[in-house]
Design an enzyme around this catalytic site. Structure first.
Site, PDB file in Angstrom:
ATOM      1  N   LYS A   1       0.801  -1.182   0.049  1.00  0.00           N
ATOM      2  CA  LYS A   1      -0.083   0.272  -0.085  1.00  0.00           C
ATOM      3  C   LYS A   1       0.901   1.185   0.106  1.00  0.00           C
ATOM      4  CE  LYS A   1      -4.428   0.828   0.324  1.00  0.00           C
ATOM      5  NZ  LYS A   1      -5.295  -0.141  -0.101  1.00  0.00           N
TER       6      LYS A   1
HETATM    7  N1  GLU Z   1      -7.110   0.201  -3.390  1.00  0.00           N
HETATM    8  C1  GLU Z   1      -7.894  -1.164  -3.644  1.00  0.00           C
HETATM    9  C2  GLU Z   1      -7.914  -1.974  -2.293  1.00  0.00           C
HETATM   10  O1  GLU Z   1      -7.718  -1.560  -1.437  1.00  0.00           O
HETATM   11  C3  GLU Z   1      -7.250  -1.638  -4.723  1.00  0.00           C
HETATM   12  C4  GLU Z   1      -6.126  -2.222  -5.199  1.00  0.00           C
HETATM   13  C5  GLU Z   1      -5.520  -2.709  -6.301  1.00  0.00           C
HETATM   14  O2  GLU Z   1      -6.246  -2.921  -7.292  1.00  0.00           O
HETATM   15  O3  GLU Z   1      -4.285  -3.167  -6.505  1.00  0.00           O
HETATM   16  O4  GLU Z   1      -8.136  -3.100  -2.582  1.00  0.00           O
END
Ligand code: GLU
Length: 423
Positions: A112
């Site tokens: 993240k």
């Molecule tokens: N931000 C989204 C999540 O928390 C998508 C992550 C992604 O598509 O890599 O799952």
């Protein structure tokens, strides 16, 4: 889309994520050394980004990328722009991504990122400069086979396009697979923009059937948050015929006793007012009232720690479908369990986004474009399989769905680590 005012100040999302990990250790047989390895990320990157403002002054912003685990494939996870971003939030969300990708069985790990910046008080040009500077700092730590960012709270396909362009510029050739959630014109997948909300509505429909023993048409729902995830969730649920009786954003919400009659009208009016409270119809309601109102299904679709020890005892919904990441604290989980309220966990419910991100990555690597129908059919298959696997596993072990889902995910990650010989 909600403020942290509902949350408890000292709540640390990273500690909560570790507590959740610890809770599954009683259900599956994981040697303690793997638990120790999984408690901490593999890599944390912290950068300072300097931005020259139009008045000549310079502001500094902190950017983060936390790479939790890559035993099952390249790191994967969103990039968040918000004034609430800090290292512990990013650590927690990176860990959740590892569980999410394992649970829905896609060949990725978990990561993240985020920049501590309020996008609403920063111009588009400034956000572009910050995004490009961030990519310049982490160029060697991202890439189609290394770490693939995607949108999250406060970011969107445009931000992904800047990331793709900056990365490609540094490489000297076009690299669409470095990022997912791009505009369709640049190799984004059809269906990615609405994928998370679509996934939430699929899980809500199955939860109605399997947990509430009702047709989704007979279910009343309250949805907290009206960003990308919340708004698409409301759209798909109203299309399915569910009775969405309350919606909110960061400033407050609206009650529609008979359910929203037209999502299109609500969305159009909301786009103009940018505030639920300012809509000229519906009854005013606070976020706290929305969370505790008497509905069959509550869908928190904003940010973490919204359901906590202060309000968990007041929750009246029969089932909570977690569209946000980490909306329920471990203390709240205990209270909800005692009160017989079932929780469908975030790592399942909101996994539609990363599932279609995976489809986008595959399409980019193969230089293909799938039809919307193909994307949606594959999404539906992956999600329903994960849903019934979790139900079956949790019921056989007599544990809450979150514990069951985490156990399935952690087991897969540990298995990969063992096979790779990590020690
Ligand atoms: N931000 C989204 C999540 O928390 C998508 C992550 C992604 O598509 O890599 O799952």
């Amino acid at each position: 889309m909600s403020s942290r005012s509902n949350a408890i100040k000292e709540e640390n999302p990273y500690e909560n994520a570790i507590a959740q990990l610890a809770s599954v250790m009683q259900v599956i047989d994981v040697p303690l050394d793997y638990y120790e390895m999984l408690k901490v990320p593999k890599r944390e990157i912290v950068v300072y980004l300097h931005l020259k403002r139009s008045d000549g002054t310079v502001s500094s912003f902190m950017g983060y990328r936390v790479q939790h685990n890559n035993a099952r494939g390249p790191y994967k996870g969103g990039l968040r722009y918000s004034s609430l971003v800090d290292i512990n939030e990013v650590r927690a969300l990176a860990m959740l991504m590892t569980w999410k990708t394992a649970l829905v069985d896609i060949p990725f790990g978990g990561a993240k990122g985020g920049i501590n910046v309020d996008p609403s008080s920063t111009s588009g040009d400034e956000l572009e400069v910050l995004t490009r500077k961030f990519v310049d700092e982490i160029t060697y730590n991202i890439g189609p086979e290394i770490d693939v960012p995607a949108p999250d709270v406060g970011t969107n396909p445009q931000v992904m396009a800047w990331i793709m362009n900056e990365y490609s510029r540094l490489k000297g050739y076009n690299v669409p697979a470095v990022v997912t959630g791009k505009p369709v014109e640049l190799g984004g997948s059809l269906g990615r923009l609405e994928a998370t909300g679509r996934g939430v509505s699929i899980i809500a429909r199955e939860a109605a059937k399997a947990v509430l023993k009702k047709d989704i048409k007979d279910v009343t729902v309250a949805v907290q948050g009206f960003g990308n995830v919340g708004s698409y969730t409301v759209k798909f649920l109203t299309e399915m015929g569910a009775k969405v009786v309350a919606v909110s954003d960061v400033y407050g919400g609206k009650l529609f006793k008979n359910g929203i009659d037209s999502f299109e009208r609500l969305y159009k009016d909301y786009s103009a007012t940018k505030s639920m409270k300012r809509l000229p119809y519906g009854e005013d309601i606070s976020n706290e009232e929305l969370l505790t109102m008497d509905v069959d299904m509550l869908i928190p679709a904003a940010i973490e720690n919204q359901i906590n020890e202060n309000n968990a005892n007041k929750i009246s919904a029969e089932v909570i479908v977690e569209a946000a990441n980490a909306p329920t604290t471990p203390m709240a989980d205990k209270i909800l369990e005692k009160n017989g309220i079932k929780v469908l966990p975030d790592i399942l419910v909101n996994s539609g986004g990363v599932i279609v991100s995976y489809f986008e990555w595959v399409q980019n690597l193969e230089r293909e474009q799938w039809t919307l129908e193909e994307v949606n059919t594959k999404l539906e298959q992956k999600l329903t399989k994960a849903f019934y696997d979790i139900l079956q596993f949790s019921e056989s072990k007599n544990v809450p769905y979150r514990v069951g889902a985490l156990a399935l995910a952690v087991e897969r990650v540990v298995n990969a680590m063992k096979l790779l010989g990590w020690r």
